[in-house]
Write a protein that holds these residues in place. Sequence first.
Motif, PDB file in Angstrom:
ATOM      1  N   SER A 279       0.840  -1.191   0.000  1.00  0.00           N
ATOM      2  CA  SER A 279       0.000   0.000   0.000  1.00  0.00           C
ATOM      3  C   SER A 279       0.878   1.245   0.000  1.00  0.00           C
ATOM      4  CB  SER A 279      -0.935   0.000   1.213  1.00  0.00           C
ATOM      5  OG  SER A 279      -0.180   0.002   2.419  1.00  0.00           O
ATOM      6  N   THR A 280       0.243   2.384   0.049  1.00  0.00           N
ATOM      7  CA  THR A 280       0.962   3.663   0.021  1.00  0.00           C
ATOM      8  C   THR A 280       0.596   4.478   1.249  1.00  0.00           C
ATOM      9  OG1 THR A 280       0.978   3.682  -2.393  1.00  0.00           O
ATOM     10  CG2 THR A 280       1.391   5.769  -1.286  1.00  0.00           C
ATOM     11  N   LEU A 281       1.607   4.987   1.925  1.00  0.00           N
ATOM     12  CA  LEU A 281       1.401   5.876   3.065  1.00  0.00           C
ATOM     13  C   LEU A 281       1.601   7.318   2.608  1.00  0.00           C
ATOM     14  CD1 LEU A 281       3.453   3.966   5.803  1.00  0.00           C
ATOM     15  CD2 LEU A 281       1.029   3.716   5.240  1.00  0.00           C
ATOM     16  N   HIS A 282       0.850   8.212   3.238  1.00  0.00           N
ATOM     17  CA  HIS A 282       0.947   9.635   2.916  1.00  0.00           C
ATOM     18  C   HIS A 282       1.255  10.415   4.197  1.00  0.00           C
ATOM     19  CE1 HIS A 282      -0.673   9.023  -1.159  1.00  0.00           C
ATOM     20  NE2 HIS A 282      -1.465   8.126  -0.592  1.00  0.00           N
ATOM     21  N   PRO A 283       2.535  10.491   4.574  1.00  0.00           N
ATOM     22  CA  PRO A 283       2.888  11.232   5.790  1.00  0.00           C
ATOM     23  C   PRO A 283       2.455  12.692   5.670  1.00  0.00           C
ATOM     24  CG  PRO A 283       4.754   9.973   4.967  1.00  0.00           C
ATOM     25  CD  PRO A 283       3.714   9.934   3.903  1.00  0.00           C
ATOM     26  N   LEU A 284       2.098  13.266   6.804  1.00  0.00           N
ATOM     27  CA  LEU A 284       1.726  14.682   6.790  1.00  0.00           C
ATOM     28  C   LEU A 284       2.910  15.529   6.331  1.00  0.00           C
ATOM     29  CD1 LEU A 284      -0.444  16.799   7.464  1.00  0.00           C
ATOM     30  CD2 LEU A 284       0.513  16.903   9.781  1.00  0.00           C
TER      31      LEU A 284
ATOM     32  N   LYS B 190      10.402  13.505   4.450  1.00  0.00           N
ATOM     33  CA  LYS B 190      11.325  13.671   3.329  1.00  0.00           C
ATOM     34  C   LYS B 190      10.819  12.990   2.071  1.00  0.00           C
ATOM     35  CE  LYS B 190      14.250  10.202   5.614  1.00  0.00           C
ATOM     36  NZ  LYS B 190      15.594   9.958   6.163  1.00  0.00           N
ATOM     37  N   GLU B 191       9.596  12.449   2.162  1.00  0.00           N
ATOM     38  CA  GLU B 191       8.925  11.871   0.999  1.00  0.00           C
ATOM     39  C   GLU B 191       7.434  12.184   1.107  1.00  0.00           C
ATOM     40  OE1 GLU B 191      10.346  10.322  -1.488  1.00  0.00           O
ATOM     41  OE2 GLU B 191      12.282   9.588  -0.744  1.00  0.00           O
ATOM     42  N   ALA B 192       6.818  12.559  -0.012  1.00  0.00           N
ATOM     43  CA  ALA B 192       5.375  12.818   0.005  1.00  0.00           C
ATOM     44  C   ALA B 192       4.591  11.524   0.158  1.00  0.00           C
ATOM     45  CB  ALA B 192       4.951  13.540  -1.272  1.00  0.00           C
ATOM     46  N   THR B 193       5.138  10.433  -0.361  1.00  0.00           N
ATOM     47  CA  THR B 193       4.500   9.121  -0.238  1.00  0.00           C
ATOM     48  C   THR B 193       5.546   8.076   0.125  1.00  0.00           C
ATOM     49  OG1 THR B 193       4.763   8.625  -2.606  1.00  0.00           O
ATOM     50  CG2 THR B 193       2.705   9.678  -1.921  1.00  0.00           C
TER      51      THR B 193
ATOM     52  N   THR C 138       6.095   3.764   0.165  1.00  0.00           N
ATOM     53  CA  THR C 138       5.594   2.437  -0.190  1.00  0.00           C
ATOM     54  C   THR C 138       5.642   1.545   1.048  1.00  0.00           C
ATOM     55  OG1 THR C 138       6.347   2.644  -2.463  1.00  0.00           O
ATOM     56  CG2 THR C 138       5.930   0.422  -1.651  1.00  0.00           C
ATOM     57  N   ASP C 139       4.497   1.038   1.443  1.00  0.00           N
ATOM     58  CA  ASP C 139       4.398   0.181   2.621  1.00  0.00           C
ATOM     59  C   ASP C 139       4.182  -1.251   2.147  1.00  0.00           C
ATOM     60  OD1 ASP C 139       4.382  -0.262   5.363  1.00  0.00           O
ATOM     61  OD2 ASP C 139       2.195  -0.171   5.486  1.00  0.00           O
ATOM     62  N   ASN C 140       5.261  -1.920   1.817  1.00  0.00           N
ATOM     63  CA  ASN C 140       5.207  -3.249   1.206  1.00  0.00           C
ATOM     64  C   ASN C 140       5.927  -4.246   2.113  1.00  0.00           C
ATOM     65  OD1 ASN C 140       6.512  -4.727  -1.870  1.00  0.00           O
ATOM     66  ND2 ASN C 140       4.811  -5.367  -0.603  1.00  0.00           N
ATOM     67  N   TYR C 141       5.194  -5.227   2.623  1.00  0.00           N
ATOM     68  CA  TYR C 141       5.811  -6.206   3.511  1.00  0.00           C
ATOM     69  C   TYR C 141       5.040  -7.523   3.493  1.00  0.00           C
ATOM     70  CZ  TYR C 141       2.093  -4.727   6.785  1.00  0.00           C
ATOM     71  OH  TYR C 141       0.883  -4.418   7.371  1.00  0.00           O
ATOM     72  N   ASN C 142       5.721  -8.563   3.925  1.00  0.00           N
ATOM     73  CA  ASN C 142       5.106  -9.859   4.197  1.00  0.00           C
ATOM     74  C   ASN C 142       5.012 -10.041   5.700  1.00  0.00           C
ATOM     75  OD1 ASN C 142       4.866 -10.716   1.450  1.00  0.00           O
ATOM     76  ND2 ASN C 142       7.059 -11.140   1.432  1.00  0.00           N
ATOM     77  N   GLU C 143       3.884 -10.548   6.157  1.00  0.00           N
ATOM     78  CA  GLU C 143       3.656 -10.709   7.601  1.00  0.00           C
ATOM     79  C   GLU C 143       3.251 -12.136   7.917  1.00  0.00           C
ATOM     80  OE1 GLU C 143       1.579  -7.697  10.285  1.00  0.00           O
ATOM     81  OE2 GLU C 143       0.033  -9.266  10.134  1.00  0.00           O
ATOM     82  N   LEU C 144       3.779 -12.645   9.006  1.00  0.00           N
ATOM     83  CA  LEU C 144       3.404 -13.957   9.515  1.00  0.00           C
ATOM     84  C   LEU C 144       3.095 -13.817  10.995  1.00  0.00           C
ATOM     85  CD1 LEU C 144       3.178 -17.085   9.276  1.00  0.00           C
ATOM     86  CD2 LEU C 144       5.632 -17.170   9.848  1.00  0.00           C
ATOM     87  N   VAL C 145       1.919 -14.285  11.398  1.00  0.00           N
ATOM     88  CA  VAL C 145       1.529 -14.288  12.805  1.00  0.00           C
ATOM     89  C   VAL C 145       1.542 -15.737  13.283  1.00  0.00           C
ATOM     90  CG1 VAL C 145      -0.244 -13.709  14.493  1.00  0.00           C
ATOM     91  CG2 VAL C 145       0.090 -12.251  12.484  1.00  0.00           C
ATOM     92  N   ILE C 146       2.329 -15.997  14.314  1.00  0.00           N
ATOM     93  CA  ILE C 146       2.391 -17.327  14.915  1.00  0.00           C
ATOM     94  C   ILE C 146       1.656 -17.260  16.253  1.00  0.00           C
ATOM     95  CG2 ILE C 146       3.878 -19.209  15.686  1.00  0.00           C
ATOM     96  CD1 ILE C 146       6.129 -17.971  14.007  1.00  0.00           C
ATOM     97  N   ASN C 147       0.540 -17.964  16.337  1.00  0.00           N
ATOM     98  CA  ASN C 147      -0.246 -18.002  17.574  1.00  0.00           C
ATOM     99  C   ASN C 147       0.219 -19.159  18.443  1.00  0.00           C
ATOM    100  OD1 ASN C 147      -1.983 -15.827  16.792  1.00  0.00           O
ATOM    101  ND2 ASN C 147      -3.040 -17.246  15.426  1.00  0.00           N
ATOM    102  N   PHE C 148       0.330 -18.892  19.741  1.00  0.00           N
ATOM    103  CA  PHE C 148       0.779 -19.912  20.689  1.00  0.00           C
ATOM    104  C   PHE C 148      -0.314 -20.229  21.695  1.00  0.00           C
ATOM    105  CE2 PHE C 148       4.647 -17.969  19.120  1.00  0.00           C
ATOM    106  CZ  PHE C 148       5.501 -19.052  18.950  1.00  0.00           C
ATOM    107  N   GLU C 149      -0.287 -21.456  22.166  1.00  0.00           N
ATOM    108  CA  GLU C 149      -1.163 -21.801  23.286  1.00  0.00           C
ATOM    109  C   GLU C 149      -0.766 -20.935  24.472  1.00  0.00           C
ATOM    110  OE1 GLU C 149      -0.978 -25.956  24.107  1.00  0.00           O
ATOM    111  OE2 GLU C 149      -1.532 -26.560  22.068  1.00  0.00           O
ATOM    112  N   GLY C 150      -1.772 -20.440  25.178  1.00  0.00           N
ATOM    113  CA  GLY C 150      -1.476 -19.555  26.301  1.00  0.00           C
ATOM    114  C   GLY C 150      -1.778 -18.104  26.015  1.00  0.00           C
ATOM    115  N   ASN C 151      -2.504 -17.840  24.922  1.00  0.00           N
ATOM    116  CA  ASN C 151      -3.017 -16.490  24.637  1.00  0.00           C
ATOM    117  C   ASN C 151      -1.934 -15.460  24.311  1.00  0.00           C
ATOM    118  OD1 ASN C 151      -5.753 -17.287  25.115  1.00  0.00           O
ATOM    119  ND2 ASN C 151      -5.378 -17.119  27.322  1.00  0.00           N
ATOM    120  N   TYR C 152      -0.983 -15.861  23.501  1.00  0.00           N
ATOM    121  CA  TYR C 152      -0.038 -14.866  23.005  1.00  0.00           C
ATOM    122  C   TYR C 152       0.387 -15.233  21.593  1.00  0.00           C
ATOM    123  CZ  TYR C 152       3.925 -18.022  24.032  1.00  0.00           C
ATOM    124  OH  TYR C 152       4.806 -19.070  24.072  1.00  0.00           O
TER     125      TYR C 152
END
Length: 656
Positions: free
Chosen positions: A87-92, A95-98, A100-114
């Motif tokens: 996606s694209t971010l538009h900071p107020l 040093k850049e008007a826009t 690029t917010d490009n990433y891969n994310e992995l969420v690892i859920n564990f027993e025990g609520n974290y």
Amino acid sequence: MKFKILLISVCLILLKLTCQALPKDYTITSPDTKLKMQVRVDGSITYSVYLNNNILISPSAIGMTLQNNILGNAAKVSGTKSKTVNSTLHPLYGKEATLTDNYNELVINFEGNYSLVLRAYNEGVAYRFVTSFSEPIIVVNEKAQFNFSGSPEVVFPETDNYTAWEVPYINYNSITAIGEGKKAITPTLFSYPQSKTKVIVAEADLLNYPGMYVKKQNDKLVGNWAKYPAEIKMGSWGDFVMQVAKTKDYISETDGSRAFPWRVIIATDDDKTLLNNQLVYKLATPAKLTNTAWIKPGKAAWEWWHDAMLPGSSIPSGMGNRNTKLYKYYIDFAANNNLQYLMIDAGWSDNYNLLKVNPKVDIKELIAYGKSKKVGVFLWCVASTLIKNLDANLDFLQSIGAVGVKVDFFDRDDQAAIALFEEIAKAAAKRNLMVNFHGCSKPTGLQRAYPNIVNYEAVRGAECSKWDYSANPDHHLLIPFIRMIAGPMDYTPGSMRNRSKESFKPVDPGLPSSQGTRCHELAMFVVYDQPLAMLSDSPTEYEKYPDIMKFLGAVPTVFEETKVLDAKVGEYAVMAKKQGNNWFIGAMTNWEARTVELDFSFLKNDKIYTIDLYTDAADANTNAEHYEHKTIQVTKKTKLQLPLAKGGGAVAYLKM
């Protein structure tokens, strides 16, 4: 038949137990596939980091010790989920008007609520813990190991306390050379000279939690945090600094359901990328303010660095003569030179009572006079004084028409202190007040949520020229690659009394000077990120050089586009930044003289640009104040050779 069923059941149970005992590996890569983070769950949790398939951080344990639980101990995965964001971010501003917010994310859920959240960007990788407990928790300690492969060189912003971020950098030729028990603030830089790889350890989105240091412990580098304060007393400077007298035996008491700060690993084999790496900002909490029209970065005249002295002026000046008439002189100077603000430092009110105004300074008249000249006024205060009655004090600043506040002397980054930054920013925003934090810990992206935070200090800046030799060109060519990774920094450049390495001497009180050439000093206004930029020297000194003020009046503090033309950590930097149709170029070198090439191929069209070029004079190695200014024309095909003196620099202002 029953025997067969029993046998199958036993086999299934054994198979399940065997599978649970086997380690589980999870991998996440950057969109360009150059960076990789691997996590292994084998009872404990460890991570590794690779760049171009070369291991940088060997398996390193992570976890959190809670009062009644240990996250990462006997860890069992309950599930995972992944996603890709582009996606694209538009900071107020920035040093850049826009971005690029490009990433891969992995969420690892564990027993025990974290959970453990991993992200991989082209700029770096990061992880954070997220908990989902119904009751508040106490974090006794956090485990964050950084087991570097081999023994890289280290640029270590070393500190022996939890109270200062204006520290010099110490160079170690290997991690093994760092003394046991020594610690450094983050960001911290690690270097592999043979592969030209640089690795920076940092943190992002630090909210209501202590700041992270890296510490040599048992021959390894680990995360380190200040303990939670149990008792506060006033002391240090003028007995107005909130000092920790006693601590609890843990680092945090916090909500049970929350996301903890990101632990960030930035890795690159191209030094240039560090000068425009905005990963900390990208990982931070998005903007919480909707009405932002009143937030306007800019440049400010400022009296403190040069002791309010106006040599050659017809009016009395100096620290003992800070009064309404003197400050009007500063406002007139600002108005005449395209400076948007005046920063009035300590002395306009009582250090212990913000509402007790110095009778020599008619602050309401000054602010009204500034408004008539389109110059806003920032006012300095002590953090402990401000928060005694935060709402009443900010109401007062709003009622007299101040545009912002400079809050000084936090001198802590334990959880209680970190919470104050957000509390102040939020309360100030309700009153349309901008904030410049001083005597503070390094930024970690809070300015994204509250863009009324227009600058942070947390850097060994120009003030040190008053009392020691640490603010020198070698230092100047480290901080933009390391400290600036965290966010903007209030170095306060602009000295007009420029000295060579041999001729410099600290001066305090009186008129101080700086190390490096005049063009070196000017280049800081391009190279350094500073949405609120001080002009540190005396107005009467600037007024001697209309050509210098032509540049300082024109150069903005925020930009639409940034190009890093050439750079090497600790040695030199050449940057071009665009605002509107104009480009501004800054080049800086350390104490080594060199010639850099200025290649204008970054210009996107074939039009002819008029350029005001400021370069070191031929004798600038010995007389650092000497410079040459000329006006020439260039196109995208032009290449110029810029000779930089020892501690030298160059700046250019391009107009179509």
